[in-house]
Design an enzyme around this catalytic site. Structure first.
Site, PDB file in Angstrom:
ATOM      1  N   LYS A 139       0.863  -1.197   0.000  1.00 30.11           N
ATOM      2  CA  LYS A 139       0.000   0.000   0.000  1.00 30.11           C
ATOM      3  C   LYS A 139       0.885   1.227   0.000  1.00 30.11           C
ATOM      4  O   LYS A 139       2.022   1.181   0.472  1.00 30.11           O
ATOM      5  CB  LYS A 139      -0.872   0.015   1.266  1.00 30.11           C
ATOM      6  CG  LYS A 139      -2.097   0.883   1.138  1.00 30.11           C
ATOM      7  CD  LYS A 139      -3.231   0.126   0.502  1.00 30.11           C
ATOM      8  CE  LYS A 139      -4.441   0.967   0.250  1.00 30.11           C
ATOM      9  NZ  LYS A 139      -5.596   0.140  -0.137  1.00 30.11           N
ATOM     10  N   ASP A 179      -7.101   4.382  -4.318  1.00 28.73           N
ATOM     11  CA  ASP A 179      -7.747   4.244  -2.995  1.00 28.73           C
ATOM     12  C   ASP A 179      -8.329   5.642  -2.720  1.00 28.73           C
ATOM     13  O   ASP A 179      -8.575   6.398  -3.680  1.00 28.73           O
ATOM     14  CB  ASP A 179      -6.718   3.805  -1.935  1.00 28.73           C
ATOM     15  CG  ASP A 179      -7.375   3.333  -0.628  1.00 28.73           C
ATOM     16  OD1 ASP A 179      -7.784   2.168  -0.554  1.00 28.73           O
ATOM     17  OD2 ASP A 179      -7.485   4.136   0.326  1.00 28.73           O
TER      18      ASP A 179
HETATM   19  P1  NDP Z   1     -12.879   8.020  -2.568  1.00 26.12           P
HETATM   20  O1  NDP Z   1     -11.790   8.989  -2.383  1.00 26.12           O
HETATM   21  O2  NDP Z   1     -13.458   7.807  -3.914  1.00 26.12           O
HETATM   22  O3  NDP Z   1     -14.072   8.368  -1.578  1.00 26.12           O
HETATM   23  C1  NDP Z   1     -13.857   8.464  -0.202  1.00 26.12           C
HETATM   24  C2  NDP Z   1     -15.146   8.865   0.475  1.00 26.12           C
HETATM   25  O4  NDP Z   1     -14.998   8.697   1.880  1.00 26.12           O
HETATM   26  C3  NDP Z   1     -15.492  10.325   0.251  1.00 26.12           C
HETATM   27  O5  NDP Z   1     -16.876  10.439   0.301  1.00 26.12           O
HETATM   28  C4  NDP Z   1     -14.838  11.012   1.451  1.00 26.12           C
HETATM   29  O6  NDP Z   1     -15.422  12.240   1.809  1.00 26.12           O
HETATM   30  C5  NDP Z   1     -15.087   9.976   2.524  1.00 26.12           C
HETATM   31  N1  NDP Z   1     -14.020  10.081   3.534  1.00 26.12           N
HETATM   32  C6  NDP Z   1     -12.688   9.872   3.350  1.00 26.12           C
HETATM   33  N2  NDP Z   1     -12.010  10.083   4.467  1.00 26.12           N
HETATM   34  C7  NDP Z   1     -12.921  10.475   5.375  1.00 26.12           C
HETATM   35  C8  NDP Z   1     -12.839  10.831   6.719  1.00 26.12           C
HETATM   36  N3  NDP Z   1     -11.653  10.842   7.386  1.00 26.12           N
HETATM   37  N4  NDP Z   1     -13.993  11.142   7.351  1.00 26.12           N
HETATM   38  C9  NDP Z   1     -15.191  11.113   6.700  1.00 26.12           C
HETATM   39  N5  NDP Z   1     -15.328  10.777   5.418  1.00 26.12           N
HETATM   40  C10 NDP Z   1     -14.213  10.465   4.771  1.00 26.12           C
HETATM   41  O7  NDP Z   1     -12.318   6.641  -1.954  1.00 26.12           O
HETATM   42  P2  NDP Z   1     -12.834   5.151  -2.231  1.00 26.12           P
HETATM   43  O8  NDP Z   1     -14.301   5.130  -2.423  1.00 26.12           O
HETATM   44  O9  NDP Z   1     -11.962   4.547  -3.241  1.00 26.12           O
HETATM   45  O10 NDP Z   1     -12.460   4.458  -0.828  1.00 26.12           O
HETATM   46  C11 NDP Z   1     -13.385   4.356   0.244  1.00 26.12           C
HETATM   47  C12 NDP Z   1     -12.942   3.246   1.184  1.00 26.12           C
HETATM   48  O11 NDP Z   1     -12.919   2.002   0.469  1.00 26.12           O
HETATM   49  C13 NDP Z   1     -11.535   3.396   1.778  1.00 26.12           C
HETATM   50  O12 NDP Z   1     -11.534   2.835   3.075  1.00 26.12           O
HETATM   51  C14 NDP Z   1     -10.684   2.525   0.859  1.00 26.12           C
HETATM   52  O13 NDP Z   1      -9.504   2.080   1.513  1.00 26.12           O
HETATM   53  C15 NDP Z   1     -11.646   1.379   0.606  1.00 26.12           C
HETATM   54  N6  NDP Z   1     -11.401   0.559  -0.573  1.00 26.12           N
HETATM   55  C16 NDP Z   1     -11.269   1.121  -1.819  1.00 26.12           C
HETATM   56  C17 NDP Z   1     -11.070   0.326  -2.921  1.00 26.12           C
HETATM   57  C18 NDP Z   1     -11.006   0.876  -4.307  1.00 26.12           C
HETATM   58  O14 NDP Z   1     -10.889   0.085  -5.244  1.00 26.12           O
HETATM   59  N7  NDP Z   1     -11.080   2.181  -4.505  1.00 26.12           N
HETATM   60  C19 NDP Z   1     -10.927  -1.128  -2.783  1.00 26.12           C
HETATM   61  C20 NDP Z   1     -11.156  -1.623  -1.451  1.00 26.12           C
HETATM   62  C21 NDP Z   1     -11.370  -0.792  -0.406  1.00 26.12           C
HETATM   63  P3  NDP Z   1     -14.559  13.592   1.719  1.00 26.12           P
HETATM   64  O15 NDP Z   1     -14.485  13.919   0.258  1.00 26.12           O
HETATM   65  O16 NDP Z   1     -15.306  14.593   2.517  1.00 26.12           O
HETATM   66  O17 NDP Z   1     -13.191  13.294   2.313  1.00 26.12           O
HETATM   67  O1  2IT Z   2      -8.007  -1.491  -0.598  1.00 21.90           O
HETATM   68  C1  2IT Z   2      -7.938  -1.987  -1.733  1.00 21.90           C
HETATM   69  O2  2IT Z   2      -8.089  -3.194  -1.925  1.00 21.90           O
HETATM   70  C2  2IT Z   2      -7.711  -1.084  -2.866  1.00 21.90           C
HETATM   71  N1  2IT Z   2      -7.640   0.124  -2.671  1.00 21.90           N
HETATM   72  C3  2IT Z   2      -7.572  -1.623  -4.250  1.00 21.90           C
HETATM   73  C4  2IT Z   2      -6.187  -2.146  -4.489  1.00 21.90           C
HETATM   74  C5  2IT Z   2      -5.867  -2.549  -5.915  1.00 21.90           C
HETATM   75  O3  2IT Z   2      -4.678  -2.830  -6.144  1.00 21.90           O
HETATM   76  O4  2IT Z   2      -6.750  -2.611  -6.770  1.00 21.90           O
END
Ligand code: NDP
Ligand code: 2IT
Length: 459
Positions: A139, A179
């Site tokens: 990561k 992420d």
């Molecule tokens: P994005 O940046 O697309 O969206 C993040 C969302 O979460 C936004 O709405 C943001 O709001 C909110 N957020 C982030 N940090 C905070 C905080 N400290 N407090 C409140 N709200 C918060 O990210 P993703 O959708 O990609 O990721 C969301 C989660 O999913 C994370 O935990 C990530 O690790 C996990 N994840 C993502 C994957 C992927 O493929 N993208 C795969 C597996 C897991 P704001 O804009 O106000 O910060």
């Molecule tokens: O938390 C996760 O699994 C991710 N942000 C996606 C990682 C990836 O390599 O697609």
């Protein structure tokens, strides 16, 4: 001190050794609470498998597993649109490559520090193992905050970040993706700079690319879609399906948006979305196309969505989505966003299934309370593995220079999520804790990584 080989004979001795290891990790890695939390959650479930398989209790295996193979920290200087210089910190933690090249996303968020990246990298080892595909765990990210930055500023930041990071990457070495704060736009800038510096068209070095230049169909959707499939599988175990269920979803980014899209497709009703300023409850169900427009095109806030949506939607500043009654809860924003009080509220309102789209969104106290109340709980390392699984399918397409149809990728994603659910479920039964997906996921992921580490010797 960790007891030496031969002393580990009974469950009590094993537990004592796990406790000692946990204390040692906390002592050697100060000020990394999220990393401690993620390690504790895994170690707390491993006693039964260490008792059943003595080779896993060999001194050294667990100690190697909790220590990253490599940790890279670097300076990221960049200039804003007014010519002012900013200095951020970049990270890449290459945690474990026993099963394949390091694989895991990059997070750009002001809260990023080494402990956050280590927690995410540690989770990623087990998640990636559960997919059954050949990917190790890693990561990275930066404390850069993309909010309010222009495209040009984000581009300059990504170029500076990649100027250092590129020397550590490679399609057979380390393959980042997105992420929090890193989506298609950032992956494009990062890929461009990697290509320029290395003079190589090395498509498999990053995943989440645009579909016109090496990206896979369904990668943007995969995490959210996969979590909904996982929640549906847990509901089936309870003799129910998603049709007609009400759902609270937190977040409004990549994972949340495609979670809601899939919920609609399966006849469920997502009632909420949120960001760090508050949440929106939409009595008619969240309009995903409008949310995409507001968030992905205009880069606005959920309050903008509520304003545009009209009478059915209310913005609650500073509120928590968990206060909205629903059958299913899918936390999809960030770590520790669902605490014990929130879990109590969900239970009081009759929630049946909680499945983690985000990484470690539920605190340990919340998980305990939900499990005690008979709620089916899907841990992130199983439930949100669809994203990284389709990343691995993107790598497969890149290596073979082929492009799979949307239908083929969706079928593969559904098969993989079904396999992960079954593996977690069966592993929990095998170790005497039926329905405990946390233990099932941890042990099943651990077994696969541990077997590879033992076979490959002490490295
Ligand atoms: P994005 O940046 O697309 O969206 C993040 C969302 O979460 C936004 O709405 C943001 O709001 C909110 N957020 C982030 N940090 C905070 C905080 N400290 N407090 C409140 N709200 C918060 O990210 P993703 O959708 O990609 O990721 C969301 C989660 O999913 C994370 O935990 C990530 O690790 C996990 N994840 C993502 C994957 C992927 O493929 N993208 C795969 C597996 C897991 P704001 O804009 O106000 O910060
Ligand atoms: O938390 C996760 O699994 C991710 N942000 C996606 C990682 C990836 O390599 O697609």
């Amino acid at each position: 001190m960790v007891p030496e080989r031969g002393h580990v004979t009974t469950r009590t001795a094993i537990q004592a050794r796990l406790d000692a290891l946990r204390d040692e990790i906390e002592r050697r890695n100060p000020a990394q609470p999220e990393f401690h939390q993620a390690v504790r959650e895994v170690l707390d479930t491993l006693a039964p498998v260490l008792a059943a398989r003595p080779e896993y209790a060999d001194p050294g295996l667990l100690e190697r597993l909790v220590e990253p193979e490599r940790q890279i920290i670097f300076r990221v200087p960049w200039q804003d649109d007014h010519g002012r210089v900013h200095v951020n910190r970049g990270f890449r933690v290459e945690f474990n490559s026993a099963l394949g090249p390091y694989k895991g996303g990059l997070r750009f968020h002001p809260s990023v520090d080494l402990g956050i990246i280590k927690f995410l990298g540690f989770e990623q080892i087990f998640k990636n193992a559960l997919t059954g595909l050949g990917i190790g765990g890693g990561k990275g990210g930066s404390d850069f905050d993309p909010h309010g930055r222009s495209d040009a500023e984000v581009m300059r930041f990504c170029q500076s970040f990649m100027t250092e990071l590129h020397r550590h990457l490679g399609e057979h070495t380390d393959v980042p993706a997105g992420d929090i704060g890193v989506g298609g736009r950032e992956i494009g800038y990062l890929f461009g700079q990697y290509r320029r510096i290395t003079n190589r068209w090395e498509a498999g070095v990053l995943t989440g690319k645009g579909t016109g230049w090496g990206g896979s169909a369904v990668r943007p959707e995969a995490t959210g879609y996969g979590n909904v499939l996982f929640a549906a599988a847990m509901l089936r175990e309870r003799g129910e399906d998603l049709e007609g269920q009400t759902v609270v979803v937190s977040g409004s980014g990549n994972v949340a948006i495609y979670t809601m899209e899939k919920l609609h497709a399966l006849g469920a009703n997502p009632l909420t979305c949120s960001d760090s300023s508050g949440y929106v409850v939409d009595d008619k169900g969240v309009d995903v196309e409008l949310l995409k427009q507001v968030k992905e095109v205009e880069r606005g806030r959920v309050s903008d969505y509520a304003e545009r949506r009209g009478a059915s939607a209310t913005f609650v500043p500073g509120g928590r989505v968990w206060e909205v009654p629903a059958d299913v809860a899918l936390p999809s924003a960030t770590q520790n966003e669902l605490g014990e009080q929130d879990a109590a509220t969900l239970v009081r309102n009759g929630v049946k299934v909680v499945s983690e789209g985000a990484n470690m969104p539920a605190t340990p106290e919340a998980v305990r309370l939900l499990r005690q109340a008979g709620v089916s709980f899907g841990p992130g390392k199983a439930a949100n593995a669809g994203g990284v699984a389709v990343s691995a399918l993107e790598m497969a397409q890149n290596h073979s220079r082929t492009t799979w149809s949307r239908q083929k990728v969706e079928e593969e994603l559904a098969r993989i999520m079904g396999d992960i659910h079954r593996t977690c479920h069966e592993t929990a039964e095998r170790y005497g804790v039926p329905g405990d997906y946390v233990t099932g996921a941890n042990i099943a992921g651990f077994e696969r990584v541990a077997d590879a580490m033992i076979a490959q010797g002490v490295i």
